[in-house]
Design an enzyme around this catalytic site. Structure first.
Site, PDB file in Angstrom:
ATOM      1  CB  CYS A 180       8.750   2.117   2.920  1.00  0.00           C
ATOM      2  SG  CYS A 180       7.391   1.642   4.001  1.00  0.00           S
ATOM      3  CG  LEU A 206      -0.384   0.103   2.626  1.00  0.00           C
ATOM      4  CD1 LEU A 206       0.053   1.501   3.004  1.00  0.00           C
ATOM      5  CD2 LEU A 206      -1.438  -0.374   3.607  1.00  0.00           C
TER       6      LEU A 206
END
Ligand code: NAD
Length: 406
Positions: A287, A162
């Protein structure tokens, strides 16, 4: 619709909460466990705490199929599937810090009740973590129960792709779902759980309509190591793509070309694709930085040349400096200048400030004696203190930024 499952999700952050709300919406009974008591209290009141479009509405629609607790014993013993979605931030050595994962796996092992439970790593974890989590759960189970686990659990991998800001769309209408398993039985459990999404046979929430012509979703079933590596490789590839266009953008500027025209010109080539070709101030977020670092560290561990990943990281650091250099070119002196900044989170439609290039730039500017005033429609709600502690003035409206800056 598939028969509903009992699900425990460990960690109620961006990934855990999104997954929990979506799976509960699809008819499963989901209990989310988080060690942060204040967070759980707010979640129980229906406040998602993070800014993610549609999330609060989805939590409401999930109703009492979605519960929150700080207690593993309220969630794990009854669960058919336990997802681990705790943070795996950057550690000192370039690898992911697995402290939270270790704690979560230990607690899960302690609370398994002897019936079969599938434990699924949704956190982004280094290659080999499937085995590692298996051994931690096994040990903790044996210590607590005084007997060996004897097949009462298995570990699988289900990396999450996501994007913050479109997390719910990405969950209901993903490009693919990847599962890494050791046994066919575990693949079947996950395929059954995800069947409504794979076949798109659920009724779309009114606020998240199914994109036109959206068809079935590919399920990629692999071994555990492949699934773990797919996640790191996907993020590294995207980071490389952005760093590439940023570097070429510097050349474009020098030769009098326009990088947005360039990106469109190459992006329409289907072999290249137009996404992740927006030149800018560099990538960030929770991330890309840690995942490219971890992949590069794994490459070194196995004596594999992943210098492309290192180069993308270096190009990204350089990109931040370019912003400062451009300002110096124009302003000559930064000390005492009032510099306005629109946007502080790491990208639009999220309040996540983790590894935000905008925030990094703001701090470099204040470090050089400039006064920074910044506006962000959502990040200032949750991170005002952090922003002010960095010496940045928070503007209450975008107009204030213009009025107050040089
Ligand atoms: P997050 O920091 O938002 O949430 C993690 C949550 O886990 C926190 O609420 C924390 O309190 C909780 N937690 C920590 N230790 C715990 C424990 N022992 N038991 C129960 N709860 C515990 O993290 P996130 O952004 O949701 O990321 C989770 C994982 O998913 C990471 O590995 C990340 O790399 C990966 N991921 C994140 C994104 C993203 O966009 N945020 C996308 C894909 C994958």
């Amino acid at each position: 619709m598939n028969p509903s499952a009992n699900i425990a999700i460990i960690g109620a952050g961006y990934v855990g909460l999104t997954t929990a709300a979506a799976l509960a919406y699809l008819g499963n009974r989901v209990t989310c466990v988080d060690i942060d008591e204040e967070k759980v209290r707010k979640l129980q009141q229906g406040d998602p705490l993070i800014y993610e479009p549609g999330l609060q509405d989805l939590m409401r629609e999930a109703g009492d199929r979605l519960r929150f607790t700080t207690s593993y014993s309220d969630a794990v013993p009854e669960a058919d599937i336990v997802f681990i979605a705790v943070g795996t931030p950057l550690g000192d050595d370039g690898y992911a810090n697995l402290e939270y994962l270790h704690q979560a796996a230990t607690s899960v092992g302690r609370h398994l009740n002897g019936k079969f439970t599938l434990i699924v790593n949704k956190s982004t974890v280094p290659i080999g973590c499937g085995n590692w989590v298996d051994s931690i759960v096994r040990e903790s189970y044996a210590e607590t129960h005084g007997e060996r686990a004897n097949g009462c659990f298995a570990v699988a991998s289900n990396p999450e792709f996501l994007k913050e800001g479109t997390a719910l769309d990405d969950t209901f209408y993903p490009d693919r779902i990847v599962i890494g398993v050791e046994r066919e039985r575990d693949a079947e459990i996950l395929a059954r759980l995800y069947r409504p999404i794979l076949d798109q046979e659920f009724e779309a929430p009114a606020f998240l309509p199914r994109p036109a012509q959206f068809g079935s979703v590919p399920l990629v079933t692999t071994g555990i190591a492949s699934a773990e590596l797919i996640k790191y490789t996907a993020n590294a590839f995207l980071a490389v793509k952005i760093s590439f266009i940023n570097q070429v953008g510097t050349l474009a500027e020098k030769v009098g070309a326009d990088v947005t025209e360039l990106a469109r010109g190459i992006g329409l080539d289907r072999r290249i694709g137009g996404r992740f070709l927006q030149a800018g101030i560099g990538w960030g977020g929770s991330c890309f930085g840690k995942d490219t670092a971890a992949l590069a560290a794994t490459g070194r561990e196995y004596a594999c040349d992943l210098s492309i990943v290192d180069a993308a990281r270096e190009a990204n650091c350089r990109q931040l400096e370019r912003v400062i250099e451009k300002l110096l070119d124009r302003l000559k002196i930064l000390k005492g200048r009032r510099i306005g900044l629109l946007g502080l989170s790491f990208k639009p439609d999220t309040d996540d400030m983790r590894d935000s290039p905008a925030f990094a730039i703001a701090r470099r500017l204040t470090g050089r004696g400039a006064k920074v005033i910044a506006y962000d429609p959502v990040a200032i709600c949750r991170s005002r203190r952090q922003i002010e502690q960095a010496g940045i003035k928070v503007a209450e409206t975008p107009e204030d930024v213009f009025v107050e800056s040089d």
